[in-house]
Design a protein around this motif. Structure first.
Motif, PDB file in Angstrom:
ATOM      1  N   ASP A 154      -1.427  15.329 -79.792  1.00 52.02           N
ATOM      2  CA  ASP A 154      -2.596  14.650 -79.238  1.00 52.02           C
ATOM      3  C   ASP A 154      -3.745  15.648 -79.301  1.00 52.02           C
ATOM      4  O   ASP A 154      -4.057  16.352 -78.335  1.00 52.02           O
ATOM      5  CB  ASP A 154      -2.328  14.209 -77.791  1.00 52.02           C
ATOM      6  N   ASP A 155      -4.368  15.716 -80.470  1.00 50.54           N
ATOM      7  CA  ASP A 155      -5.436  16.689 -80.695  1.00 50.54           C
ATOM      8  C   ASP A 155      -6.503  16.061 -81.584  1.00 50.54           C
ATOM      9  O   ASP A 155      -6.530  14.837 -81.755  1.00 50.54           O
ATOM     10  CB  ASP A 155      -4.877  17.982 -81.302  1.00 50.54           C
ATOM     11  N   THR A 156      -7.365  16.867 -82.143  1.00 55.68           N
ATOM     12  CA  THR A 156      -8.510  16.340 -82.884  1.00 55.68           C
ATOM     13  C   THR A 156      -8.136  15.622 -84.172  1.00 55.68           C
ATOM     14  O   THR A 156      -8.985  14.959 -84.771  1.00 55.68           O
ATOM     15  CB  THR A 156      -9.492  17.482 -83.212  1.00 55.68           C
ATOM     16  N   ASP A 157      -6.893  15.728 -84.626  1.00 53.85           N
ATOM     17  CA  ASP A 157      -6.443  14.992 -85.812  1.00 53.85           C
ATOM     18  C   ASP A 157      -5.873  13.612 -85.460  1.00 53.85           C
ATOM     19  O   ASP A 157      -5.526  12.848 -86.364  1.00 53.85           O
ATOM     20  CB  ASP A 157      -5.376  15.790 -86.559  1.00 53.85           C
ATOM     21  N   ALA A 158      -5.761  13.314 -84.185  1.00 51.37           N
ATOM     22  CA  ALA A 158      -5.119  12.071 -83.752  1.00 51.37           C
ATOM     23  C   ALA A 158      -6.120  10.917 -83.682  1.00 51.37           C
ATOM     24  O   ALA A 158      -7.263  11.085 -83.257  1.00 51.37           O
ATOM     25  CB  ALA A 158      -4.465  12.271 -82.391  1.00 51.37           C
ATOM     26  N   ILE A 159      -5.645   9.744 -84.102  1.00 55.70           N
ATOM     27  CA  ILE A 159      -6.376   8.484 -83.979  1.00 55.70           C
ATOM     28  C   ILE A 159      -5.533   7.545 -83.128  1.00 55.70           C
ATOM     29  O   ILE A 159      -4.302   7.503 -83.271  1.00 55.70           O
ATOM     30  CB  ILE A 159      -6.629   7.849 -85.360  1.00 55.70           C
ATOM     31  N   TYR A 160      -6.173   6.784 -82.255  1.00 56.33           N
ATOM     32  CA  TYR A 160      -5.460   5.844 -81.394  1.00 56.33           C
ATOM     33  C   TYR A 160      -5.969   4.433 -81.636  1.00 56.33           C
ATOM     34  O   TYR A 160      -7.175   4.192 -81.667  1.00 56.33           O
ATOM     35  CB  TYR A 160      -5.656   6.208 -79.917  1.00 56.33           C
ATOM     36  N   ILE A 161      -5.037   3.524 -81.853  1.00 56.81           N
ATOM     37  CA  ILE A 161      -5.357   2.099 -81.874  1.00 56.81           C
ATOM     38  C   ILE A 161      -4.769   1.517 -80.601  1.00 56.81           C
ATOM     39  O   ILE A 161      -3.602   1.740 -80.295  1.00 56.81           O
ATOM     40  CB  ILE A 161      -4.770   1.404 -83.114  1.00 56.81           C
ATOM     41  N   LEU A 181      -1.868   7.563 -84.550  1.00 59.93           N
ATOM     42  CA  LEU A 181      -1.832   7.784 -85.989  1.00 59.93           C
ATOM     43  C   LEU A 181      -2.308   9.196 -86.296  1.00 59.93           C
ATOM     44  O   LEU A 181      -3.236   9.703 -85.662  1.00 59.93           O
ATOM     45  CB  LEU A 181      -2.733   6.776 -86.719  1.00 59.93           C
ATOM     46  N   ARG A 182      -1.665   9.825 -87.292  1.00 58.35           N
ATOM     47  CA  ARG A 182      -2.068  11.156 -87.736  1.00 58.35           C
ATOM     48  C   ARG A 182      -1.885  11.265 -89.254  1.00 58.35           C
ATOM     49  O   ARG A 182      -0.909  10.732 -89.798  1.00 58.35           O
ATOM     50  CB  ARG A 182      -1.217  12.249 -87.075  1.00 58.35           C
ATOM     51  N   LYS A 226      -1.389  16.728 -92.169  1.00 56.36           N
ATOM     52  CA  LYS A 226      -1.557  17.614 -91.026  1.00 56.36           C
ATOM     53  C   LYS A 226      -0.199  17.801 -90.337  1.00 56.36           C
ATOM     54  O   LYS A 226       0.775  17.108 -90.652  1.00 56.36           O
ATOM     55  CB  LYS A 226      -2.557  17.005 -90.036  1.00 56.36           C
ATOM     56  N   PRO A 227      -0.094  18.730 -89.376  1.00 57.68           N
ATOM     57  CA  PRO A 227       1.151  18.833 -88.604  1.00 57.68           C
ATOM     58  C   PRO A 227       1.449  17.518 -87.889  1.00 57.68           C
ATOM     59  O   PRO A 227       0.565  16.914 -87.279  1.00 57.68           O
ATOM     60  CB  PRO A 227       0.838  19.950 -87.604  1.00 57.68           C
ATOM     61  N   THR A 228       2.687  17.065 -87.980  1.00 54.61           N
ATOM     62  CA  THR A 228       3.093  15.800 -87.374  1.00 54.61           C
ATOM     63  C   THR A 228       4.456  15.967 -86.721  1.00 54.61           C
ATOM     64  O   THR A 228       5.148  16.970 -86.923  1.00 54.61           O
ATOM     65  CB  THR A 228       3.199  14.676 -88.429  1.00 54.61           C
ATOM     66  N   LEU A 229       4.857  14.953 -85.967  1.00 58.68           N
ATOM     67  CA  LEU A 229       6.203  14.956 -85.395  1.00 58.68           C
ATOM     68  C   LEU A 229       7.262  15.005 -86.490  1.00 58.68           C
ATOM     69  O   LEU A 229       8.288  15.664 -86.352  1.00 58.68           O
ATOM     70  CB  LEU A 229       6.406  13.711 -84.533  1.00 58.68           C
ATOM     71  N   ILE A 230       7.005  14.291 -87.597  1.00 59.39           N
ATOM     72  CA  ILE A 230       8.000  14.210 -88.657  1.00 59.39           C
ATOM     73  C   ILE A 230       8.129  15.533 -89.402  1.00 59.39           C
ATOM     74  O   ILE A 230       9.209  15.873 -89.908  1.00 59.39           O
ATOM     75  CB  ILE A 230       7.669  13.043 -89.605  1.00 59.39           C
ATOM     76  N   SER A 231       7.064  16.300 -89.462  1.00 60.99           N
ATOM     77  CA  SER A 231       7.168  17.620 -90.079  1.00 60.99           C
ATOM     78  C   SER A 231       7.577  18.684 -89.055  1.00 60.99           C
ATOM     79  O   SER A 231       7.882  19.811 -89.423  1.00 60.99           O
ATOM     80  CB  SER A 231       5.830  18.023 -90.719  1.00 60.99           C
ATOM     81  N   ASN A 262       4.133  10.820-100.841  1.00 61.47           N
ATOM     82  CA  ASN A 262       2.973  11.667-101.112  1.00 61.47           C
ATOM     83  C   ASN A 262       2.061  11.667 -99.884  1.00 61.47           C
ATOM     84  O   ASN A 262       1.536  10.633 -99.490  1.00 61.47           O
ATOM     85  CB  ASN A 262       2.220  11.136-102.334  1.00 61.47           C
ATOM     86  N   THR A 263       1.886  12.829 -99.269  1.00 57.88           N
ATOM     87  CA  THR A 263       1.135  12.885 -98.005  1.00 57.88           C
ATOM     88  C   THR A 263      -0.356  12.665 -98.193  1.00 57.88           C
ATOM     89  O   THR A 263      -1.077  12.487 -97.203  1.00 57.88           O
ATOM     90  CB  THR A 263       1.365  14.237 -97.305  1.00 57.88           C
ATOM     91  N   LYS A 264      -0.850  12.655 -99.418  1.00 60.47           N
ATOM     92  CA  LYS A 264      -2.284  12.455 -99.653  1.00 60.47           C
ATOM     93  C   LYS A 264      -2.754  11.099 -99.169  1.00 60.47           C
ATOM     94  O   LYS A 264      -3.873  10.964 -98.667  1.00 60.47           O
ATOM     95  CB  LYS A 264      -2.589  12.621-101.151  1.00 60.47           C
ATOM     96  N   HIS A 265      -1.913  10.077 -99.335  1.00 61.60           N
ATOM     97  CA  HIS A 265      -2.288   8.717 -98.933  1.00 61.60           C
ATOM     98  C   HIS A 265      -1.332   8.167 -97.875  1.00 61.60           C
ATOM     99  O   HIS A 265      -1.037   6.977 -97.850  1.00 61.60           O
ATOM    100  CB  HIS A 265      -2.316   7.792-100.147  1.00 61.60           C
ATOM    101  N   CYS A 266      -0.833   9.048 -97.035  1.00 57.94           N
ATOM    102  CA  CYS A 266       0.160   8.650 -96.034  1.00 57.94           C
ATOM    103  C   CYS A 266      -0.234   9.194 -94.664  1.00 57.94           C
ATOM    104  O   CYS A 266      -0.740  10.307 -94.545  1.00 57.94           O
ATOM    105  CB  CYS A 266       1.527   9.200 -96.451  1.00 57.94           C
ATOM    106  N   TRP A 267      -0.008   8.379 -93.621  1.00 55.50           N
ATOM    107  CA  TRP A 267      -0.232   8.801 -92.247  1.00 55.50           C
ATOM    108  C   TRP A 267       1.050   8.547 -91.454  1.00 55.50           C
ATOM    109  O   TRP A 267       1.884   7.719 -91.837  1.00 55.50           O
ATOM    110  CB  TRP A 267      -1.387   8.024 -91.601  1.00 55.50           C
ATOM    111  N   GLU A 268       1.184   9.263 -90.369  1.00 54.05           N
ATOM    112  CA  GLU A 268       2.301   9.061 -89.446  1.00 54.05           C
ATOM    113  C   GLU A 268       1.869   8.129 -88.326  1.00 54.05           C
ATOM    114  O   GLU A 268       0.769   8.249 -87.787  1.00 54.05           O
ATOM    115  CB  GLU A 268       2.726  10.403 -88.858  1.00 54.05           C
TER     116      GLU A 268
END
Length: 228
Positions: free
Chosen positions: A61-68, A82-83, A87-92, A107-113
């Motif tokens: 929950d930092d500046t890379d996080a988006i919330y819907i 969403l992240r 970037k660092p994620t729970l899955i990584s 491919n993480t270029k077009h993928c979000w968690e």
């Protein structure tokens, strides 16, 4: 980050999108409170970062996080985080045991968690179920996630879900593409997979969850997609 429309309405449920840096503090507090009730109180998750407060949050929950989040005026009724997968994620991080090899991930270029999906459970926030037996708040958040993906050039979401959430996604019209299955801390089945973000998926989720009394006209769907 590209600009995006922050409001969406589906079957009387309103959703908004906000980043960690711009979301009102009162909204973020409600999101974290809903997560605490959902994951700590109800599901009894053993979350290492949880320190016993009224809120559930972690290092993601930092500046890379988006919330819907869905809401009734200023009251939050559901949420998802969403992240960017780049970037660092729970899955990584904490959930990296779900990855069998580096090639397991898209491919993480077009993928979000997408993580921390939760609905408020108090009587004032309980939503109606649609014809697919899905809470309208759930459908509205799913559709908002896909719309957000269109705007941000996101092709897929990475998720780690239990069997129940996988069923909810499938009933809603958004099927998880399984990449690995493992056991959770309580021996439950946990699925790592991806959710495609395409126009056809949006149409499927929209049509499956629209109330039976409502006719989906082509111009309504076109307007929804063009507003992304």
């Amino acid at each position: 980050m590209k600009q995006f429309h922050s409001e969406f309405e589906f079957s009387g449920v309103y959703t908004s999108v906000g980043s960690y840096s711009t979301i009102p503090p009162t909204i973020l507090e409600q999101i974290l409170s809903i997560r605490k009730v959902a994951f700590i109180d109800r599901k009894k998750w053993d979350i290492e970062s949880y320190q016993g407060s009224d809120y559930e949050s972690d290092e993601y929950d930092d500046t890379d996080a988006i919330y819907i989040y869905s809401h009734q005026r200023d009251r939050v009724t559901g949420c998802v985080r969403l992240r960017p997968s780049s970037k660092p994620t729970l899955i990584s991080g904490a959930l990296s045991f779900m990855l069998t090899t580096d090639k397991t991930r898209p491919n993480t270029k077009h993928c979000w968690e997408a993580t921390r999906f939760a609905l408020a459970a108090n009587d004032n926030c309980m939503g109606e179920l649609n014809k697919s037996n899905i809470d309208f708040r759930t459908a509205a958040i799913f559709l908002s996630m896909i719309k957000f993906a269109f705007k941000q050039n996101v092709h897929t979401y990475e998720v780690v879900v239990d069997a129940m959430m996988e069923k909810i996604l499938k009933r809603s019209g958004w099927t998880v593409n399984r990449r690995n299955i493992a056991q959770g801390t309580k021996g439950e089945k946990v699925i790592y997979g991806t959710l495609p973000c395409t126009t056809s998926v949006f149409e499927e989720v929209f049509n499956k969850n629209t109330p039976a009394r409502t006719t989906l006209y082509d111009e309504v769907l076109s307007d929804s997609l063009m507003a992304c």
